[in-house]
Design a protein around this motif. Structure first.
Motif, short mmCIF file in Angstrom:
data_model
loop_
_atom_site.label_atom_id
_atom_site.label_comp_id
_atom_site.label_asym_id
_atom_site.label_seq_id
_atom_site.Cartn_x
_atom_site.Cartn_y
_atom_site.Cartn_z
N ALA A 257 0.83 -1.21 0.00
CA ALA A 257 0.00 0.00 0.00
C ALA A 257 0.86 1.26 0.00
N VAL A 258 1.96 1.24 0.75
CA VAL A 258 2.84 2.40 0.82
C VAL A 258 3.59 2.58 -0.50
N ARG A 259 4.13 1.49 -1.05
CA ARG A 259 4.86 1.61 -2.32
C ARG A 259 3.95 2.12 -3.43
N ALA A 260 2.73 1.61 -3.47
CA ALA A 260 1.79 2.05 -4.51
C ALA A 260 1.52 3.55 -4.38
N ALA A 261 1.29 4.01 -3.17
CA ALA A 261 1.02 5.44 -2.97
C ALA A 261 2.21 6.29 -3.38
N ALA A 262 3.43 5.79 -3.12
CA ALA A 262 4.63 6.56 -3.46
C ALA A 262 4.83 6.66 -4.97
N ILE A 263 4.12 5.83 -5.73
CA ILE A 263 4.18 5.93 -7.20
C ILE A 263 2.98 6.73 -7.71
N PHE A 264 1.78 6.39 -7.24
CA PHE A 264 0.59 7.09 -7.70
C PHE A 264 0.64 8.58 -7.38
N PHE A 265 1.10 8.93 -6.19
CA PHE A 265 0.97 10.30 -5.71
C PHE A 265 2.31 11.05 -5.67
N LEU A 266 3.23 10.63 -6.52
CA LEU A 266 4.53 11.31 -6.65
C LEU A 266 4.40 12.46 -7.64
N ARG A 267 4.79 13.66 -7.19
CA ARG A 267 4.81 14.83 -8.08
C ARG A 267 6.14 14.87 -8.84
N PRO A 268 6.18 15.58 -9.96
CA PRO A 268 7.43 15.68 -10.73
C PRO A 268 8.61 16.23 -9.94
N ASP A 269 8.34 17.08 -8.91
CA ASP A 269 9.44 17.64 -8.13
C ASP A 269 9.93 16.71 -7.03
N GLY A 270 9.35 15.50 -6.94
CA GLY A 270 9.79 14.55 -5.94
C GLY A 270 9.03 14.60 -4.63
#
Length: 351
Positions: A257-270
């Motif tokens: 769940a955490v890994r998925a969120a870190a991909i889905f909700f990553l902005r271009p600026d990091g």
């Protein structure tokens, strides 16, 4: 659908043999698809309709279940009402076809699109989190029901990345960067991030997580991210299908769940879109029955994993494979941003 961009056209003879085996009519066209990093995929049109033809390539170390068992699990998930597109059975009832030494599976074609977190509103984020939670609960039922009678649930232990080993990886990558005869902008960024990460490791190595026991019921999709989820092309952001189940296996469910969120909700600026993560994570906890403490521990372990991970640079410099280069800027910036905002990220997942 997950594929290699270099996938070649299949021979006409192979296509005719395959479509006959499935009773899928005569092939009209077969186009290689271009998104994804593993396996090969084709859009197949025949006289009876459209299909997704997947060629499974050997060599993915994260493949856990044999394909027939994986296919049975996805069929059961679909029977439970989850958005899954299991493979079709051929005339003998098999879902795996060996043809000219290659392994194929034929799926129904789904008209849909991929959506990143930037395309999702708060309600969509809640639906996404609830969907993943339901998948984890359903996988527990499906996999345990399919296990041999009396078989003990699988367990395992995960050792967190060792900072000393990570420093050796950093040194090796730095040597490769510095040996380049003509340096590119990518090389400059890679060297900057490697040096930066060395400092962060020295500063935070005392926060290395202890050994973790994987929960017995921790069956997960294994690769849940925007390219493995199809949405309706228009209208509400309703997921049509979760695809690519090749990494289905036992891992800490909250970490997925955490890994998925870190991909889905990553902005271009990091940075991460924390309000959206809060909506997603709350819905996930309810659907999966995961408490805040389990999720908080998962957030910490995934942060540590990212701090020690250089898979994109290893692909670039050790394998000569540049396909992940466009992702490196935001992904490497995320590590720095997450380290500075660890408490806020944890609270977004657990509040």
């Amino acid at each position: 659908m997950t594929t290699r961009p270099s996938a070649r056209e299949l021979s006409g003879r192979a296509l005719h043999a395959l479509t006959r085996r499935y009773g899928a009519g005569e092939p009209l066209s077969c186009q290689p698809l271009s998104q994804g990093l593993l396996n090969r995929g084709y859009r197949l049109a025949t006289t009876r309709g459209r299909y997704f033809l997947k060629q499974h390539l050997a060599g993915d170390p994260d493949t856990v279940l044999p394909l027939p068992r994986q296919h049975r699990a996805t069929a059961e998930l679909a029977a439970l009402g989850l958005p899954v597109a299991p493979p079709l059975a051929d005339r003998d009832g098999a879902t795996v076809t060996l043809l000219a030494g290659h392994c194929f599976a034929l799926h129904p074609w789904i008209d849909g699109r991929h959506r990143g977190g930037g395309d999702l509103g708060r309600a969509d984020c809640r639906r996404l989190g609830a969907l993943l939670g339901l998948v984890h609960r359903a996988l527990e039922r499906v996999i345990l029901r399919a296990a041999p009678e009396g078989a003990a649930p699988a367990r395992g232990r995960i050792k967190a990345a060792c900072p000393n080993e990570t420093r050796q990886v950093i040194d090796g990558l730095l040597a490769r960067v510095r040996q380049r005869p003509r340096r590119s902008g990518f090389d400059e960024l890679a060297e900057h991030r490697l040096l930066e990460r060395r400092v962060l490791l020295r500063r935070y190595e005392a926060l290395r997580p202890g050994v973790t026991e994987i929960p017995a019921a921790g069956w997960v999709h294994g690769d849940f991210h925007p390219l493995n989820l199809l949405y309706r092309a228009e209208g509400p952001a309703d997921p049509l299908a979760i695809i690519d189940w090749d990494r289905l296996g036992i891992r800490p469910r909250a970490e997925e769940a955490v890994r998925a969120a870190a991909i889905f909700f990553l902005r271009p600026d990091g940075s991460l879109e924390l309000p959206k993560i809060s909506a997603y994570a709350r819905a996930y906890r309810i659907a999966a029955g995961v408490g805040p403490a389990e999720l908080a521990a998962a957030v910490h372990r995934v942060w540590w994993e990212r701090l020690n991970d250089f898979w994109m640079l290893r692909w670039h410099y050790e394998r000569g494979d540049p396909r992940t280069d466009p992702q490196f800027g935001a992904a490497s910036a995320l590590v720095v941003w997450w380290t500075r905002h660890r408490r806020a990220v944890r609270d977004a997942f657990c509040a």
